[in-house]
Scaffold this motif. Structure first.
Motif, short mmCIF file in Angstrom:
data_model
loop_
_atom_site.label_atom_id
_atom_site.label_comp_id
_atom_site.label_asym_id
_atom_site.label_seq_id
_atom_site.Cartn_x
_atom_site.Cartn_y
_atom_site.Cartn_z
N LEU A 113 30.62 31.77 44.21
CA LEU A 113 30.50 30.66 45.34
C LEU A 113 28.96 30.79 45.64
N LEU A 114 28.55 32.18 46.37
CA LEU A 114 27.90 32.50 47.10
C LEU A 114 26.50 32.68 46.92
N LEU A 115 26.82 33.48 45.34
CA LEU A 115 25.50 34.70 44.64
C LEU A 115 25.24 33.94 42.74
N GLY A 116 26.17 32.70 42.51
CA GLY A 116 26.31 31.88 41.47
C GLY A 116 26.61 33.50 40.55
N GLU A 117 27.23 34.51 40.56
CA GLU A 117 27.61 35.74 39.42
C GLU A 117 28.34 34.68 38.53
N ARG A 118 28.95 34.73 37.70
CA ARG A 118 29.86 34.25 37.11
C ARG A 118 31.30 35.24 36.87
N LEU A 119 32.26 34.21 36.78
CA LEU A 119 33.47 34.53 37.04
C LEU A 119 33.89 34.08 35.33
N ARG A 120 34.60 35.19 34.76
CA ARG A 120 35.63 34.56 33.91
C ARG A 120 36.43 35.33 33.44
N LEU A 121 37.35 34.08 32.84
CA LEU A 121 38.80 33.97 32.87
C LEU A 121 39.39 35.76 32.99
N PHE A 122 38.92 36.93 32.30
CA PHE A 122 38.78 37.83 32.50
C PHE A 122 39.16 38.52 33.71
N ARG A 123 37.92 38.34 34.75
CA ARG A 123 38.12 38.94 35.94
C ARG A 123 38.62 37.70 36.81
N LEU A 124 38.54 36.03 36.89
CA LEU A 124 39.39 36.09 37.77
C LEU A 124 41.40 36.33 37.73
N SER A 125 42.12 35.98 36.43
CA SER A 125 43.04 36.97 36.26
C SER A 125 43.47 38.27 36.85
N ALA A 126 42.19 38.86 36.72
CA ALA A 126 42.47 40.66 37.96
C ALA A 126 42.25 40.26 39.52
N VAL A 127 41.89 38.91 39.49
CA VAL A 127 41.73 39.09 40.51
C VAL A 127 43.09 38.16 42.12
N VAL A 128 43.23 36.94 40.74
CA VAL A 128 44.79 36.75 40.95
C VAL A 128 46.00 37.68 41.13
N LEU A 129 45.71 38.68 40.30
CA LEU A 129 47.07 39.94 40.34
C LEU A 129 46.90 40.58 41.38
N GLY A 130 45.69 40.48 42.04
CA GLY A 130 45.34 41.29 42.88
C GLY A 130 46.20 40.67 43.76
N LEU A 131 45.73 38.69 44.17
CA LEU A 131 45.68 38.63 45.20
C LEU A 131 47.95 37.99 45.55
N VAL A 132 48.57 37.91 44.03
CA VAL A 132 49.58 38.64 44.56
C VAL A 132 50.22 39.32 44.74
N GLY A 133 49.58 40.75 44.50
CA GLY A 133 49.54 42.19 44.91
C GLY A 133 50.01 41.98 46.67
N VAL A 134 49.41 41.57 46.99
CA VAL A 134 49.07 41.29 48.56
C VAL A 134 49.61 40.55 48.67
N CYS A 135 50.35 39.16 48.48
CA CYS A 135 50.58 38.67 49.18
C CYS A 135 52.67 39.62 49.08
N ILE A 136 52.90 40.68 47.57
CA ILE A 136 54.10 40.74 47.93
C ILE A 136 54.01 41.49 48.82
N VAL A 137 53.18 42.50 49.31
CA VAL A 137 53.22 43.01 50.63
C VAL A 137 53.45 41.89 51.85
N LEU A 138 53.14 41.15 51.76
CA LEU A 138 53.27 40.53 53.62
C LEU A 138 54.76 39.62 53.02
N TRP A 139 55.19 39.59 52.02
CA TRP A 139 56.34 38.53 51.44
C TRP A 139 57.64 38.65 52.48
N PRO A 140 57.57 40.47 53.21
CA PRO A 140 58.41 41.12 54.21
C PRO A 140 58.20 40.23 55.20
#
Length: 304
Positions: A113-140
């Motif tokens: 968003l801020l530096l204009g780095e290209r975010l391809r599907l592969f890295r975006l999928s990894a980011v989504v996976l990581g945020l899912v992990g954070v949500c699992i930690v938060l779920w309880p």
């Protein structure tokens, strides 16, 4: 290059940062957060100055080409540190560490968003996976019949810390083009010390000898840890040593159990494993793309 030495230095820094966090957590019931930030920042400076002098980098370390960049870096970083320290007093150490792993995921998004780095599907999928992990930690925390207001405040603080640490990483990426790494390291401690003093009107206390020793120790250990983590990147590339950041969850679980009688929940363990896997994927992909951030990464850790 000496990869094994770099890995050893990185793991040592992770242990030291976890010890530092444990000392801050142990003192959190006795001193305000702003005071803890002051001790952490102020007592790290002599260690860093001595290290710069030994390396012959003291002249460059004290020279700021664009001081305003350091001020912004300090403001963002001290906010991240303050939120993280406050969270340590409200949540178990392993949970704070696990939620802090959101910072690298957010850095990828903010870089796009801020530096204009290209975010391809592969890295975006990894980011989504990581945020899912954070949500699992938060779920309880989100599904309890009776919400613990203090714990939810702790969750909000550690997530705010992760956002600010991600912003700090973006700021560092901008700074390395014009500033020496030694200057970035030194002036962060200096500006963080100055900003922490602004919390004086909100009430500081005179700590007893035991608490004072913990606070001074946190500052000294934090300074040494910063040196170790910076040195690690001199002996091995970022793609080699960066994954060892995630060893902090193991040490957080150990220290939390031994010193604070904290046992991580199954959800924390599962979520942490998912976040670590996502972080590993991002690091691997960045190596494949040839993205070199060795100068920026040494200034950011899960402990802030």
């Amino acid at each position: 290059m000496s990869p094994l030495r770099g890995i050893a230095l990185k793991l040592t820094s992770v242990v030291l940062f976890t010890i530092m966090a444990s000392l801050i957590k142990a003192s959190s019931a006795h001193v305000p957060t702003g005071e803890a930030v002051f001790f952490r920042s102020f007592f790290a400076m002599p260690v860093i100055v001595a290290w710069l002098a030994m390396r012959g980098d003291l002249k460059t370390g004290l020279k700021a080409k664009k001081p305003v960049l350091h001020v912004w870096r300090g403001l963002i970083g001290v906010t991240a540190m303050g939120c993280g320290f406050a969270a340590l007093g409200l949540l178990p150490l392993p949970e704070v560490t696990a939620l802090g792993f959101a910072a690298p995921m957010l850095t990828v998004l903010l870089a796009a968003l801020l530096l204009g780095e290209r975010l391809r599907l592969f890295r975006l999928s990894a980011v989504v996976l990581g945020l899912v992990g954070v949500c699992i930690v938060l779920w309880p925390r989100l599904t309890l019949d009776s919400v613990d207001d203090a714990a939810m405040l702790g969750v909000a603080l550690v997530l705010a810390s992760a956002v600010m640490r991600a912003l700090a990483q973006i700021q560092i990426r901008r700074m390395v083009a014009v500033e020496e790494t030694s200057a970035i390291v030194f002036y962060f401690s200096l500006t963080a010390t100055g900003f922490s003093l602004l919390t004086l009107p909100f009430g500081w206390v005179v700590p007893d000898a035991h608490v004072l020793a913990m606070l001074v120790g946190a500052g000294l250990i934090g300074g040494v840890a910063q040196i170790f983590i910076t040195s690690a990147y001199r002996f091995a590339g970022a793609a080699v040593v960066a994954p060892f950041d995630y060893a902090s969850i193991l040490f957080a679980i150990l220290f939390g159990y031994v010193f604070f009688d904290e046992v991580p929940t199954v959800m924390v363990l599962i979520g942490s494993a998912i976040v670590i896997a996502a972080g590993g994927i991002i690091i691997w992909r960045e190596r494949q793309l040839g993205i070199q951030r060795g100068k920026a990464r040494p200034n950011m850790t899960p402990q802030g």
